[in-house]
Design a protein around this motif. Sequence first.
Motif, short mmCIF file in Angstrom:
data_model
loop_
_atom_site.label_atom_id
_atom_site.label_comp_id
_atom_site.label_asym_id
_atom_site.label_seq_id
_atom_site.Cartn_x
_atom_site.Cartn_y
_atom_site.Cartn_z
N ASP A 15 0.71 -0.99 0.41
CA ASP A 15 -0.02 0.42 -0.30
C ASP A 15 0.95 1.63 -0.15
O ASP A 15 1.43 1.66 1.02
CB ASP A 15 -1.45 0.10 1.08
CG ASP A 15 -1.78 1.28 1.18
OD1 ASP A 15 -2.28 2.02 0.48
OD2 ASP A 15 -2.64 1.34 2.21
N PRO A 22 -7.59 5.37 -6.48
CA PRO A 22 -7.32 4.74 -6.23
C PRO A 22 -6.79 3.42 -7.58
O PRO A 22 -7.59 3.01 -8.32
CB PRO A 22 -7.34 3.81 -5.02
CG PRO A 22 -8.92 3.93 -5.76
CD PRO A 22 -9.07 5.43 -5.80
N HIS A 47 -1.35 8.19 -7.61
CA HIS A 47 -2.21 7.47 -7.04
C HIS A 47 -1.78 6.17 -6.16
O HIS A 47 -1.07 6.42 -5.87
CB HIS A 47 -2.66 6.27 -8.29
CG HIS A 47 -3.35 7.29 -9.73
ND1 HIS A 47 -4.54 7.49 -9.44
CD2 HIS A 47 -2.32 7.07 -10.98
CE1 HIS A 47 -4.41 8.16 -11.26
NE2 HIS A 47 -3.18 7.89 -11.75
N ARG A 48 -2.87 6.38 -4.99
CA ARG A 48 -2.51 5.32 -4.11
C ARG A 48 -2.76 3.83 -4.48
O ARG A 48 -3.84 3.86 -5.52
CB ARG A 48 -3.68 5.25 -3.05
CG ARG A 48 -4.18 4.10 -2.15
CD ARG A 48 -4.81 4.47 -0.68
NE ARG A 48 -4.17 3.72 0.40
CZ ARG A 48 -5.10 3.16 1.78
NH1 ARG A 48 -6.17 4.31 1.36
NH2 ARG A 48 -4.45 2.56 2.03
N VAL A 85 -9.77 2.18 2.30
CA VAL A 85 -10.68 2.44 0.52
C VAL A 85 -12.21 2.65 0.38
O VAL A 85 -13.02 1.41 0.58
CB VAL A 85 -9.71 1.66 -1.02
CG1 VAL A 85 -10.00 1.89 -2.53
CG2 VAL A 85 -7.99 1.78 -0.21
N ALA A 89 -12.16 2.20 -7.98
CA ALA A 89 -10.56 1.49 -7.64
C ALA A 89 -10.67 1.43 -9.41
O ALA A 89 -11.10 0.63 -9.35
CB ALA A 89 -10.17 1.33 -6.90
#
Length: 291
Positions: A15, A22, A47-48, A85, A89
């Motif tokens: 992560d 994400p 981005h995550r 989250v 995504a």
Amino acid sequence: MPFYDLDDAHLFYEDTGSGSPPIVFVHGALCQHDDWRHQIPPFARRHRVLAPDLRAHGRSREQPGQIGVERFSIDVRAMLDAAGVVEPAVLVGHSMGCRVLLQIWRDAPERVAALVFVDGAYLVPTPLGDLDDDARRSRADDARRRALELFIGGGPAARLQVGFTGMFFDERFAAERDRVLDHALSLPSEVPRELMPGFAAWDVMNLESVLATVTVPALAFASTKMDGASERRPLGPNESTAWLQALSQHVPGAEIVRLHGTGHFVMLEQPALVNERIARFIDDHRLVSAG
């Protein structure tokens, strides 16, 4: 590097980064999250990024319990919950991971902003179209049996040696090939014996019906095809596959990037191209939040 706990498992994921949307990278069968090492740092700049080791793989390899496409969907969604989250995504999957993406879409479409398929496959000669329930179950049982037969004789190690070696066609990537193969061979023999027949049957039962429901943007990289002996071959300039036919039929808006002269692990062999096309796809569909 974090882990998340379920009732029956302690599962690893990477992560890193921040930014919207994400991105979740899902590896293929008998592989691990490190197969995305050329994608995770570049995308983490904007981005995550989350990348799990699926149950029975990588740092999650010692986990008990049933494995398969449906179980992996549950686990990936549990990872998103554990990581906090909540927004949809972009899901990126390689090989078997493409099936996991579709199962997540089926189970929880609200969690999906877009789908990116990296050299997916459909383990039938041609798309099946409409079949009644009995015929589909019979075809699924036959697909499961054929997959099990691949492990008869030489055993899993011999089959994996042939299968993974055949996913790379260029000796420049021998080190990558050997790393991928070593990991596959390190897994308990029951993992491939359970996993591969399971997703062969999943294809027959689910792949086309799930594709027919996809409404989010989709991008697919295609570089190889399966021959009649269940071995991978480079995708020729004018060749198609059952996977590409089903994708074009059921998701007509999908963007398909055909790559020639490269192997199955295109994210390792052509990372710059893969990264650029995914980044462009995200920008073209305005998936990046203004915030």
